[in-house]
Design an enzyme around this catalytic site. Structure first.
Site, PDB file in Angstrom:
ATOM      1  CG  LEU A  93     -10.907 -25.063  -3.297  1.00 34.49           C
ATOM      2  CD1 LEU A  93     -10.410 -26.381  -3.884  1.00 34.49           C
ATOM      3  CD2 LEU A  93     -11.031 -25.164  -1.783  1.00 34.49           C
ATOM      4  N   GLY A  94     -11.405 -22.050  -5.811  1.00 37.28           N
ATOM      5  CA  GLY A  94     -12.607 -21.615  -6.516  1.00 37.28           C
ATOM      6  C   GLY A  94     -13.841 -21.533  -5.658  1.00 37.28           C
ATOM      7  CB  VAL A  95     -14.902 -22.216  -2.457  1.00 40.92           C
ATOM      8  CG1 VAL A  95     -15.249 -23.520  -3.140  1.00 40.92           C
ATOM      9  CG2 VAL A  95     -13.619 -22.341  -1.643  1.00 40.92           C
ATOM     10  CG  HIS A 125      -0.398   0.254   2.519  1.00 38.28           C
ATOM     11  ND1 HIS A 125      -0.161  -0.754   3.428  1.00 38.28           N
ATOM     12  CD2 HIS A 125      -0.003   1.388   3.121  1.00 38.28           C
ATOM     13  CE1 HIS A 125       0.347  -0.233   4.536  1.00 38.28           C
ATOM     14  NE2 HIS A 125       0.464   1.067   4.375  1.00 38.28           N
ATOM     15  CG  ASP A 165       0.122  -4.058   2.908  1.00 36.13           C
ATOM     16  OD1 ASP A 165       0.202  -3.428   1.834  1.00 36.13           O
ATOM     17  OD2 ASP A 165       0.133  -3.508   4.027  1.00 36.13           O
ATOM     18  N   GLY A 186       3.164   6.503   8.128  1.00 36.35           N
ATOM     19  CA  GLY A 186       4.501   6.645   7.558  1.00 36.35           C
ATOM     20  C   GLY A 186       5.435   5.535   7.987  1.00 36.35           C
ATOM     21  CG  ASN A 187       6.288   4.082  12.023  1.00 33.74           C
ATOM     22  OD1 ASN A 187       5.713   4.858  12.769  1.00 33.74           O
ATOM     23  ND2 ASN A 187       7.610   3.890  12.073  1.00 33.74           N
ATOM     24  CB  SER A 188       3.299   1.640   5.971  1.00 31.40           C
ATOM     25  OG  SER A 188       2.044   1.643   6.582  1.00 31.40           O
TER      26      SER A 188
END
Length: 833
Positions: A248-250, A91, A121, A192-194
């Site tokens: 898997l498709g669920v 992000h 992320d 800003g710490n991200s």
């Protein structure tokens, strides 16, 4: 209200903001561990591995905000390889362009995002550097609740880079707004710490800071991505260039206990099965309970995602389910989940974080004006055509606008020009303006009208108007009172206004061009993440059933409809249903439909269907329907045009349209839910009851018909029921007798036939299903070469005479449509029976 905040906050980096932020900072909590001699040594060891990241944020809704050179976003990163590979949060850099990385010693590098994985992320940024200090990574298995940790990052302001906070590990295996487990810490983590490092007292990075919890009275509740998840993602980046996730498709739903945080003994409910997915092929059904993946019990979504981290696409895995009362095991070969490819973004004007560096003038090449460009001048709103643009000073000292009005006469007299400026000034600022100065300034290059006014008690407005080549250039400067009374400031404002010129020198490299005028079409993006390019001149309509666009003469139209794909829905079944509906609507001689053509749209399989229909006048309406399913939504794009349109032009428009279609799930409205496709539920034979209490009758009409009055009949005497290509009308009359109505209709029918021999009709006496005697007329005729059949019934009941008209075009006179029309009329009943 609880708020989970990612920490890549968009901050305005300026000296004023640094002073403000510094004044607001309070004392940090004191921990016993801060006095521990380990902390300074560990920080000294790891600080060279932590970098600050800054760049220009992009905006899909406000491009002028994006262009503001003072709007900058920042975050933090950790060096993972000495040759300039840096890990940070997705992000932080996902919507950041012109990335700049600053190392702990103050060295600055241009950077680019090479890999972005939004699900975890995490992202990688690359800079051209060598011999950097790479961080040492620990192991998630060694993390202990209560151990001392330090967070290093760039909180609040870029001027505070490489700040350190100290705390403890508050919890592990946390499930908070993430696909995977997180570390909880009370080390202060701020915007800003991200992307910064969470380190233990061995000097090892044990996590990458990602988010904090914000609420009144809540402090020191932050989260970091565990180091093992970081290693997992980095390894995939290195091997595959992306994270290869099994599919898997669920779509799964947690139990109530899991949602609120209680221990749950229930598996995950299958809420949706993707069509043509491994789950669908294995027979997994909606409402099954998923109990385990590869022997790992799964009771939360985090459990499920952590279990899948052990597998790659094409691996086989044993899935345990509860289907009804039965427990079943299935061995499934996993597919690969689609992930969006994200490339590094640079500004169109270059890779420098300040694309305006070296620009001392600004102007518009299309409208032909320019002026000085002070460093504090920030562009605000600009119209789509570029004929209106506003600027503001970064310090808030003034506001400037420039507007170009075309198709004016250069012969406008000085008095007329001043009158025009005086009127527009009062309109723009919405308050009575005391005029302090008004004059026509004569000068060789560009004479202008000038008005200075005081707007209430708040400030002053100076307006200058220039006539040039049939255009009026209006320049307005608004200044607050305290600035206007400062003679030094006033001189600088006048210097800016005096610099305005009715010319644009394209060879001047110091001149920044802000022209947005274009004869090309525009890109439209809707709430469902769909974007497509439209030809120049097309406009959006107010059609409420979807998103619709049309060309200048309304002959061509593009309509976009988005609905949810029901569990198990397939593209093939959907298109077959739509094609069948079209075939059922028109008689074979009046329609054409081609076999679906396979293609790819928005990166997924799609089908294109060409069709056309006519009402018999040799004029065909033609079109193409494009269908595809992506991210649980069904996208239908219909392009319609006259059948005699130049096919080369049609093919060109369709080609440009299809090649531009994209879907970005990040652009979807976050509140989107399930949008039922009503065509799946629609039954053309299902009826609703209509009652006319005043004229004492009722009847059953198909619910797909539209009920409305033919005229403004508040007394409900005339009622219309519409469907495509036809209608049923019932007219009640309390004044004329049955016999008089029959005489009038006999005369009218005979007259029509006498005037045109192609107008044919027959009449007879009949008994209605309700028991009334009626006179029946059956008409066959072509109006505007469009053949139709019309059946008229005249009858009476309890002193009220009725005329019912059943009209249906030959183009839609299928057996089914005609039967529905007749059945609706035959259902008429009178309320006294």
């Amino acid at each position: 209200m609880r708020k989970w905040k990612s920490l890549a906050k968009k901050s305005i980096v300026s000296a004023a903001s640094v002073v403000l932020i510094a004044s607001c900072l309070g004392a940090a909590p004191i921990y016993a561990s801060e006095s521990n001699s380990e902390v300074p040594a560990v920080v000294e060891q790891n600080t060279p591995s932590v970098v600050a990241i800054i760049g220009k944020p992009t905006s899909d809704t406000n491009k002028s905000w994006e262009k503001n050179r003072y709007n900058l976003a920042h975050g933090t990163g950790v060096i993972v390889e000495s040759d300039g590979v840096i890990v940070t949060n997705a992000h932080v850099v996902k919507d950041m362009k012109n990335i700049v990385v600053v190392t702990s010693n103050g060295t600055t590098y241009n950077g680019r995002a090479t890999n972005i994985d939004e699900e975890s992320d995490l992202a990688l940024v690359k800079i051209d550097a060598t011999n950097l200090h790479a961080a040492t990574f620990g192991s998630s298995s060694d993390i202990e609740v209560g151990e001392t940790v330090a967070a290093i990052g760039t909180p609040i302001s870029f001027a505070l880079r490489n700040s350190v906070t100290v705390g403890i590990v508050s919890g592990i295996d946390r499930s908070v707004n993430s696909q995977y487990q997180l570390i909880q810490t009370d080390a202060a983590i701020n915007p800003g710490n991200s992307g910064g490092a969470l380190i233990n007292m061995k000097g090892e990075v044990i996590g990458i800071n990602t988010m904090k919890y914000a609420d009144v009275g809540v402090e020191n509740l932050g989260f970091a991505i565990p180091v093992d998840t970081v290693k997992y993602v980095l390894n995939h980046f290195k091997l595959y260039g992306k994270v290869k996730r099994p599919y898997l498709g669920v779509e799964l739903e947690e139990s109530w206990e899991a949602v609120v945080g209680l221990p749950s003994s229930t598996g995950l409910r299958v809420a949706y099965v993707d069509p043509d997915s491994p789950a669908a092929e294995a027979g997994i059904k909606q409402d099954d309970l998923l109990l385990s993946v590869g022997g790992t019990s799964v009771k939360t979504m985090v459990d499920y995602n952590e279990a899948l981290k052990k597998y790659l696409p094409n691996d086989s895995v044993e899935i345990k389910l509860q289907s009804g009362a039965e427990s079943v095991s299935k061995t499934i070969t996993l597919g690969e989940a689609q992930s969006s490819e994200t490339a590094s973004i640079d500004d169109e004007e270059g890779s420098d974080i300040d694309a305006d560096r070296g620009k001392t003038k600004i102007g518009d090449s299309h409208y032909g004006w320019s002026m000085k460009y002070p460093s504090g001048l920030v562009k605000g709103q600009q119209s789509e055509e570029g004929d209106k643009v506003s600027f503001a000073d970064a310090k808030g000292e003034f506001y400037l606008s420039i507007e170009v009005e075309s198709n004016l006469s250069d012969e406008l007299s000085p008095s007329a020009l001043l009158n025009k400026l005086d009127g527009s000034d009062t309109q723009d600022y919405g308050a009575s303006t005391t005029i302090l100065e008004r004059q026509y300034v004569k000068q060789d290059k560009a004479p202008y009208g000038k008005i200075v006014g005081r707007s209430g008690d708040n400030g002053y407005v100076q307006t200058r108007g220039y006539l040039h080549n049939g255009k009026l250039y209006t320049v307005k400067l608004y200044v607050a009172k305290e600035q206007y009374n400062n003679s030094f400031k006033q001189n600088s404002f006048n210097d800016l206004l005096d610099s305005f010129q009715l010319s644009f020198d394209s060879k001047d490299e110091a001149l920044k061009d802000i022209s947005v005028y274009s004869e090309d079409g525009a890109t439209h993006t809707n709430e469902y993440g769909l974007s497509l390019d439209l030809p120049s001149g097309w406009e959006e309509s107010s059609y409420k059933g979807g998103t619709s666009f049309y060309n200048d003469d309304y002959s061509q139209n593009v309509n976009v409809t988005v609905t949810s794909a029901s569990s198990g829905e397939t593209l093939k079944a959907w298109v077959e249903r739509e094609s069948k509906n079209f075939e059922n609507e028109y008689v074979a001689d009046y329609r054409k439909i081609e076999h679906p053509e396979a293609l790819t749209l928005a990166g997924v399989p799609a089908l294109k269907v060409a069709y056309s229909q006519t009402y018999g006048d040799d004029e065909w309406d033609a079109g193409y329907s494009l269908y595809f399913i992506k991210d649980k939504y069904k996208y239908e794009i219909d392009f319609t045009y006259p059948g005699d349109e130049d096919q080369d032009e049609v093919s060109k428009t369709l080609g440009e349209l299809t090649s531009s279609i994209k879907v970005d799930k990040n652009l979807m409205d976050k509140e989107l839910g399930f949008i039922q496709d009503i065509h799946e539920l629609m039954d053309p034979d299902r009826t609703v009851t209509y009652k006319n209490d005043k004229y004492k009758y009722s009847l059953h009409v198909p619910e797909t018909w539209t009920i409305g009055d033919a005229y403004d009949d508040k007394d409900e005497a005339r009622k219309n029921f519409y469907f495509n290509g036809g209608n049923l009308t019932i007219q009640a009359d309390t004044k004329e007798s049955y016999e008089d109505l029959v005489k009038e209709e006999d005369a009218s029918q005979k007259k029509n036939h006498d005037n045109d021999s192609e107008y044919t009709y027959s009449d007879s006496e009949v008994t209605l299903p309700s028991g009334e005697q009626a006179k029946k007329y059956v008409v066959h005729y072509s109006y505007d070469k469009k053949p139709y059949q019309e059946t008229v019934y005249i009858f009476h009941h309890n002193h009220i005479s009725y005329t019912a008209t059943l009209h249906i075009s030959d183009a839609v006179r299928t057996d089914e449509n005609e039967a529905r029309l007749n059945k609706a009329f035959d259902s008429i009943k009178f309320q006294d029976k």
